[in-house]
Design a protein around this motif. Structure first.
Motif, short mmCIF file in Angstrom:
data_model
loop_
_atom_site.label_atom_id
_atom_site.label_comp_id
_atom_site.label_asym_id
_atom_site.label_seq_id
_atom_site.Cartn_x
_atom_site.Cartn_y
_atom_site.Cartn_z
N THR A 124 0.82 -1.21 0.00
CA THR A 124 0.00 0.00 0.00
C THR A 124 0.86 1.26 0.00
O THR A 124 0.51 2.25 -0.65
CB THR A 124 -0.93 -0.01 1.23
N ALA A 125 1.98 1.21 0.71
CA ALA A 125 2.80 2.42 0.88
C ALA A 125 3.72 2.69 -0.30
O ALA A 125 3.97 3.86 -0.63
CB ALA A 125 3.62 2.29 2.16
N TRP A 126 4.22 1.65 -0.95
CA TRP A 126 5.24 1.86 -1.97
C TRP A 126 4.88 1.12 -3.25
O TRP A 126 4.60 -0.09 -3.26
CB TRP A 126 6.60 1.36 -1.47
N GLN A 127 4.93 1.85 -4.35
CA GLN A 127 4.59 1.31 -5.65
C GLN A 127 5.55 0.19 -6.07
O GLN A 127 5.13 -0.79 -6.69
CB GLN A 127 4.61 2.43 -6.70
N ALA A 128 6.82 0.29 -5.72
CA ALA A 128 7.80 -0.71 -6.11
C ALA A 128 7.47 -2.08 -5.49
O ALA A 128 7.55 -3.11 -6.16
CB ALA A 128 9.20 -0.27 -5.69
N VAL A 129 7.08 -2.07 -4.22
CA VAL A 129 6.71 -3.32 -3.55
C VAL A 129 5.42 -3.86 -4.15
O VAL A 129 5.27 -5.06 -4.38
CB VAL A 129 6.56 -3.10 -2.04
N ARG A 130 4.47 -2.95 -4.42
CA ARG A 130 3.19 -3.37 -5.00
C ARG A 130 3.40 -4.05 -6.34
O ARG A 130 2.76 -5.06 -6.65
CB ARG A 130 2.29 -2.15 -5.15
N GLY A 131 4.32 -3.51 -7.12
CA GLY A 131 4.56 -4.11 -8.43
C GLY A 131 5.13 -5.51 -8.33
O GLY A 131 4.84 -6.37 -9.18
N GLN A 132 5.93 -5.77 -7.33
CA GLN A 132 6.50 -7.10 -7.14
C GLN A 132 5.47 -8.09 -6.61
O GLN A 132 5.39 -9.23 -7.06
CB GLN A 132 7.70 -7.03 -6.18
N VAL A 133 4.67 -7.66 -5.65
CA VAL A 133 3.71 -8.57 -5.01
C VAL A 133 2.55 -8.90 -5.94
O VAL A 133 2.11 -10.05 -6.03
CB VAL A 133 3.20 -7.95 -3.69
#
Length: 311
Positions: free
Chosen positions: A60-69
């Motif tokens: 939710t906080a970071w787009q980079a993590v969201r893209g990986q998950v």
């Protein structure tokens, strides 16, 4: 957004409820192996809930993590998690839980490294007290007898585990009592109780302010002894292992008036002598199955929006 909060609250609720429920259960001492499994499932649920909450908070906080998950997920699934409605709490929660995870790993690494150092030191001390004779191989004997005026016996874990027993214990143990002590220590080794003790100690020392981890450590120390007592009693009888415990610890003042410096030995002996009946096989199976399903709950909460979107 709500998924990470729900998972965090689920972890907190489990951490609060599990010790209370297990402390009130009347079957724990009758079935220590089942109780060990229930405790492991409860702690696994807490850790899994926090790990999943960290993952969704970071997404939710970071787009980079969201893209990986969520890289392979359909657009409808991503929308179902409402990841765009971010807030400042998401980054704070993710960082806090990630720090807790790193600290847990560090505590586990420290605990196991210290355990290896203690084991090496005990083997060195053992070689000093019982030096090898010409032609003997180190660790070749599974039973080591030490000269000593104090009755004692312990299992030295490792790649070549050994049972160490003093001559005073050999003089006190009669008949099949020595075999019962050996079966007790072998029960610890076969069930790898040392792993449970190390993991519970790491969590309790790493998070001393969290009651569930302190209770986990205390119960692991108590339940592994009860489980090993049962292993010995099934082979040699409850009276035999109870008398062996008395013979090994009578000179230490364990069974006299005053506080017991050696834990629950009087209660263990009383438990063996009273011989409360075991639970039925069906109830043991139901308890084990129910405990095994508890860690599935945070997984279902985590995937609920995705399943709803796809369904």
């Amino acid at each position: 957004m709500w998924v990470s909060l729900a998972l965090f609250l689920l972890g907190v609720l489990t951490a609060l409820a599990a010790p209370r429920l297990l402390s009130r259960a009347d079957w724990v001492e009758r079935e220590p192996v089942v109780a060990l499994w229930v405790w492991q499932c409860a702690v696994a649920t807490v850790l899994l809930s926090f790990a999943l909450s960290m993952t969704f908070s970071a997404s939710t906080a970071w787009q980079a993590v969201r893209g990986q998950v969520f890289a392979p997920a359909p657009r409808a699934v991503v929308d179902a998690y409402e990841l765009g409605t971010t807030g400042p709490w998401s980054a704070v929660l993710a960082v806090a839980l990630a720090a807790g995870g790193v600290w847990s790993g560090a505590m586990l690494g420290r605990e196991f490294s210290q355990a290896r150092a203690r084991r090496r030191q005990r083997r060195c001390d053992l070689l000093v007290r019982a030096p090898l004779l010409p032609g003997e191989e180190p660790g070749g004997e599974r039973l080591v007898v030490l000269e000593g005026e104090r009755a004692d016996a312990w299992w030295l874990a490792g790649t070549t585990p050994q049972l160490v027993i003093t001559t005073a214990a050999l003089r006190r143990l009669k008949g099949r009592q020595l075999d019962a002590v050996l079966a007790h220590e072998q029960g610890h080794a076969r069930a790898r109780h040392d792993w449970l003790l190390h993991c519970s100690a790491a969590l309790a020392s790493g998070f001393p302010g969290i009651p569930v981890f302190a209770a986990f450590r205390e119960e692991m120390h108590r339940l592994v002894e009860l489980a090993a007592d049962d292993v010995a009693s099934r082979r040699f009888g409850r009276l035999t292992i109870a008398l062996a415990l008395v013979e090994l610890n009578e000179d230490r003042g364990v069974f006299g008036p005053g506080p017991d410096p050696y834990g629950d030995l009087p209660r263990r002996v009383n438990r063996l002598l009273t011989a409360a009946p075991r639970l039925t096989a069906g109830r043991r199976l139901r308890l084990t199955a129910a405990a095994s399903l508890v860690p599935v709950v945070p997984v279902l909460v985590a995937f609920a929006p995705a399943l709803s979107a796809l369904g």
